[in-house]
Design an enzyme around this catalytic site. Structure first.
Site, PDB file in Angstrom:
ATOM      1  N   GLU B 206       0.804  -1.227   0.000  1.00  0.00           N
ATOM      2  CA  GLU B 206       0.000   0.000   0.000  1.00  0.00           C
ATOM      3  C   GLU B 206       0.831   1.268   0.000  1.00  0.00           C
ATOM      4  OE1 GLU B 206      -0.661  -2.555   2.078  1.00  0.00           O
ATOM      5  OE2 GLU B 206      -2.686  -3.199   1.532  1.00  0.00           O
ATOM      6  N   HIS B 275      -9.405  -4.757  11.725  1.00  0.00           N
ATOM      7  CA  HIS B 275     -10.150  -4.628  10.470  1.00  0.00           C
ATOM      8  C   HIS B 275     -11.471  -3.892  10.642  1.00  0.00           C
ATOM      9  CE1 HIS B 275      -7.256  -7.637   9.281  1.00  0.00           C
ATOM     10  NE2 HIS B 275      -7.661  -7.580   8.039  1.00  0.00           N
TER      11      HIS B 275
END
Lengths: 333, 472
Positions: B206, B275
């Site tokens: 990322e 998450h």
């Protein structure tokens, strides 16, 4: 000695090119010395990272580039802007935080850009320039414009994870990018010996990226390596890493007394490997008139003095500038 | 002409220093770059290098002198044939900056219940940046009468496809966006239509690929970066803030970054603390970014299209649970929702509930329940978090005099905190009760089903908060 060594790598350089390289490197040095002086007078604030000693790297590489190529670097960026052909007046005025600076006084020493000259900054986060440069390369490939991105970074940045991530993507997609690691031996005050495992030019090996270590104090060695690397990249073979072994004479920034290295080390580099003196010696051996060299010195001094005057006379930005350029204005839908 | 050597400032904070030592004597020749003296600053002992060449004509401050102010002349350099007496001691003056005139803020006018059509305001972005209350951008949503039912997932995909057909510079990259068709199937079919040059699978990297996309955007491309979830986008937050959001400003307006960064945000279902997190207030904090958070399929389509067309970096906070939910959605390719404009989902007279993303649905459920209890709630779907549609919120508050904001994120410095501050600063006289916030509980997201449900705002929590501000 140094001059003798450069003779071989400069075998085919003609006098005009020698003079041009001499002139460009001298402009960088005199500009940086002047910036240091203005900093000392309190006219330049904050951080100011000088390039003195490293002039051969950007001068040699830029001399081999094409107009469609793009350049990005770290915060030690004044020289890269000069090499890209940006106006010394606009750069110096940005250093003094004035309205006629490249960023209207809102960027400062570390943050300047020129769309016209394909210079994309000027980045203050170590390693970010590696990823942004990879994006410039991606855009060249996407647009098929034949351009190559040249991403400069320091030896410290080469340790950043994002640089490794970008090596991977650049190799995977054969992006047209030249990674130039300007290894000046110290990441701020930390010597390579204490921060780098292995050798930086070999860091691409695992990804299949060729790399080379080059004497970054010898502008002809830099040119030769850049030519080879850029040919490789332009032929569609993907990225290339050049590790330029260079040296900065000043501290990391203006407030760094550089106590982490010896005086002998510094003096050896200055006296035996200075990139400008190497070229000057060759010019003298070629029989160039001392008066001609003096004329160049004088011309450069004039350019730098004019930039310094301009940078002090340009007004500070209007207070309304505080609020502009946060977002690009859009029409209401 | 002789040149003065001044006491230099050698750190950002130095105002004076000690002249420790002279390394050159009067009469010595000095070359540019020669070390002429050592001074002690507030941090260290530093060397002073000569910038000009000449002969050290006179030393004005002797070594050992303490507390020499910056810019005090410490020596004089002369050229051949000059004398120290030639020195002109006049000093140059800097030009003083001029004061500017203020931008006149647009006035706020009270109006009836229905949402205004909007207004064209010059320098909207500056006014937003200054926190001024202005009418939202013009938008006649009722004009889009042709609709079809579709899921949020399909709406997002269709919007991207339409914009990719319209502009060749638009491309999509991220993990699993191409061959896998999207980890949540949002990019289904895009690889087939647009090919591998424009729909690009990236390695799991990322930080690197976001920085890369930012660089590409600086050179004129229009990337859409998909984060598999915004939790992973946190690896890339440096490039989002330092490289994408700030560059236009740092470049004095020369160089923008037309990038869209998108992916599911907030809690999904039982995926645990790492998450399950809402990033709305994180990104809304940053000048130079726009942040949108769609709820319905229409929001998803209209905001995605607006984000792609916007020349600024735009964050789209999607929601995994909403991907599969169906809504009526305008079919027109011109359905572009202006960023910075909220929508009143339900008109009401007694209390205002402000929310965004999945919590709009919870707020609607709560409003239905409240209606049964005789409380008529107005529900505002923010659609955009930054720039916030302050006008629509305040107009509603003027009507209902009571306000509850609902968000999935943590309370501290959250979007609700900002809205509460807005109501106090601009709507104090209209408030009949303190603003109530309904937020995610101030804990990392637990895994156990019962604890997760407790951690997230539920319709019952909203009902409770509304009753509190209504004193019922």
């Amino acid at each position: 000695m140094a001059a003798k060594k450069t003779k071989s790598s400069a075998a085919k350089v003609n006098k005009d090119e020698l003079l041009s390289l001499y002139r460009e490197m001298l402009l960088i040095r005199r500009f940086e010395e002047k910036a240091g002086q203005l900093y000392g007078m309190g006219l330049i604030g904050g951080f100011c990272h000088l390039y003195i000693g490293q002039e051969a790297v950007v001068t040699g590489i830029q001399s081999q580039q094409e107009p469609q190529d793009t350049v990005v670097t770290s915060y030690r960026d004044h020289a890269h802007m000069l090499a890209c052909g940006m106006d010394p007046k606009g750069i110096m005025a940005e250093l003094t935080g004035r309205i006629d600076g490249y960023s209207r006084g809102k960027g400062g020493s570390m943050h300047m850009f020129s769309r016209e000259k394909n210079f994309f900054g000027g980045h203050g986060i170590v390693g970010a320039n590696g990823a942004i440069g990879t994006g410039l390369a991606f855009s060249h490939k996407y647009k098929k414009d034949g351009g190559v991105a040249v991403a400069y970074m320091g030896d410290g940045a080469a340790n950043q994870g994002q640089v490794a991530e970008c090596y991977n993507m650049a190799a995977l997609w054969k992006l047209p990018i030249l990674y130039v690691i300007e290894n000046n031996k110290y990441a701020m005050g930390t010597s390579n010996k204490r921060s780098i495992a292995g050798e930086l030019h070999k860091r691409g090996e695992g990804y299949g990226i060729p790399g080379e270590q080059v004497d970054g104090m010898d502008v002809f060695a830099v040119q030769k390596a850049a030519r080879k690397a850029l040919d490789h990249i332009r032929s569609g073979k993907g990225p290339y890493i050049l590790e330029m072994m260079t040296y900065r004479y000043r501290g990391h920034s203006m407030s760094d007394p550089a106590k982490y290295r010896t005086k002998d080390e510094l003096n050896t580099m200055k006296n035996e490997h200075d990139p400008i003196n190497q070229v000057k010696d060759m010019l003298q051996q070629d029989g160039v008139d001392e008066a001609d060299l003096k004329a160049i010195d004088k011309e450069i001094k004039g350019i730098v003095a004019e930039a310094a005057t301009f940078a002090q006379e340009s007004p500070e930005p209007d207070e309304a500038e505080l609020w502009t350029d946060v977002l690009i204005e859009t029409d209401a839908a | 002409m002789p040149t003065q050597v001044l006491m230099p400032a050698l750190s950002p904070t130095m105002t004076e220093g000690n002249l420790a030592k002279w390394l050159k004597a009067e009469g010595d020749t000095v070359e540019a770059g020669d070390v002429i003296a050592e001074i002690e600053t507030d941090k260290a002992t530093m060397e002073v290098e000569a910038v000009d060449e000449g002969v050290l004509g006179k030393i004005l401050v002797s070594e050992g002198t303490q507390g020499v102010a910056v810019n005090t002349p410490i020596a004089v350099l002369i050229e051949d044939g000059e004398s120290v007496d030639d020195l002109d001691l006049s000093a140059a003056n800097d030009a003083a900056p001029e004061a500017s005139s203020d931008d006149a803020p647009a006035s706020v006018s009270s109006s009836d219940a229905e949402q205004v059509l909007g207004a064209d305001v010059k320098d909207r972005d500056i006014l937003y940046a200054q926190g001024k209350v202005i009418e939202p951008p013009v938008f006649d949503e009722a004009a889009f009468t042709d609709t079809a039912e579709c899921t949020v997932r399909v709406a997002l995909r269709d919007a991207m496809a339409e914009e990719m057909r319209r502009d060749e510079l638009v491309h999509l990259l991220g993990e699993e966006v191409a061959e896998y068709q999207g980890a949540y199937k949002v990019s289904e079919g895009l690889l087939d239509e647009f090919g591998a040059d424009r729909v690009i699978d990236t390695p799991i990297t990322e930080h690197g690929f976001t920085g890369m996309a930012v660089g590409a955007a600086m050179n004129g491309l229009k990337p859409i970066v998909e984060f598999m979830t915004w939790n992973f986008g946190m690896q890339a937050i440096d490039h989002i803030i330092n490289s994408a959001a700030k560059t236009l400003y740092m470049a004095g307006g020369q160089l923008g970054c037309p990038i869209v960064l998108r992916g599911p945000n907030g809690a999904a279902s039982r995926v645990g603390a790492q998450h399950s997190q809402c990033y709305a207030s994180w990104y809304a904090h940053v000048p130079g970014l726009k942040v949108v958070a769609p709820w319905s399929a229409a929001d998803a389509k209209g905001l995605m299209k607006a984000a792609i067309r916007d020349p600024n970096p735009v964050i789209i906070l999607e929601n995994e649970i909403l991907y599969g939910q169906s809504f009526e959605c305008p079919t027109s390719e011109d359905f572009v929702i202006p960023i910075g404009r909220a929508r009143i989902e339900r008109s009401g007279a007694d209390v205002t509930i402000v929310s965004y993303s999945i919590m709009v649905g919870k707020a609607m459920e709560a409003a239905a329940e409240l209606a049964e209890q005789g409380i008529d709630a107005e529900v505002i779907n923010l659609r955009t978090i930054r720039p916030l549609d302050r006008y629509t919120i305040l107009e509603s508050l003027k009507k209902t005099n009571r306000l509850v904001c609902v968000e999935e994120g943590w309370p501290f410095a959250g979007v609700g905190a900002e809205i509460a501050a807005l109501c106090m600063e601009h709507g104090f006289d209209y408030l009949d009760a303190p603003v109530e916030r309904v937020c995610g509980k101030d804990v990392p997201m637990p895994y156990a089903a019962n604890l997760e449900a407790l951690a997230l705002p539920q319709p019952a929590d909203i009902v409770g908060a509304v009753k509190k501000v209504c004193y019922k």
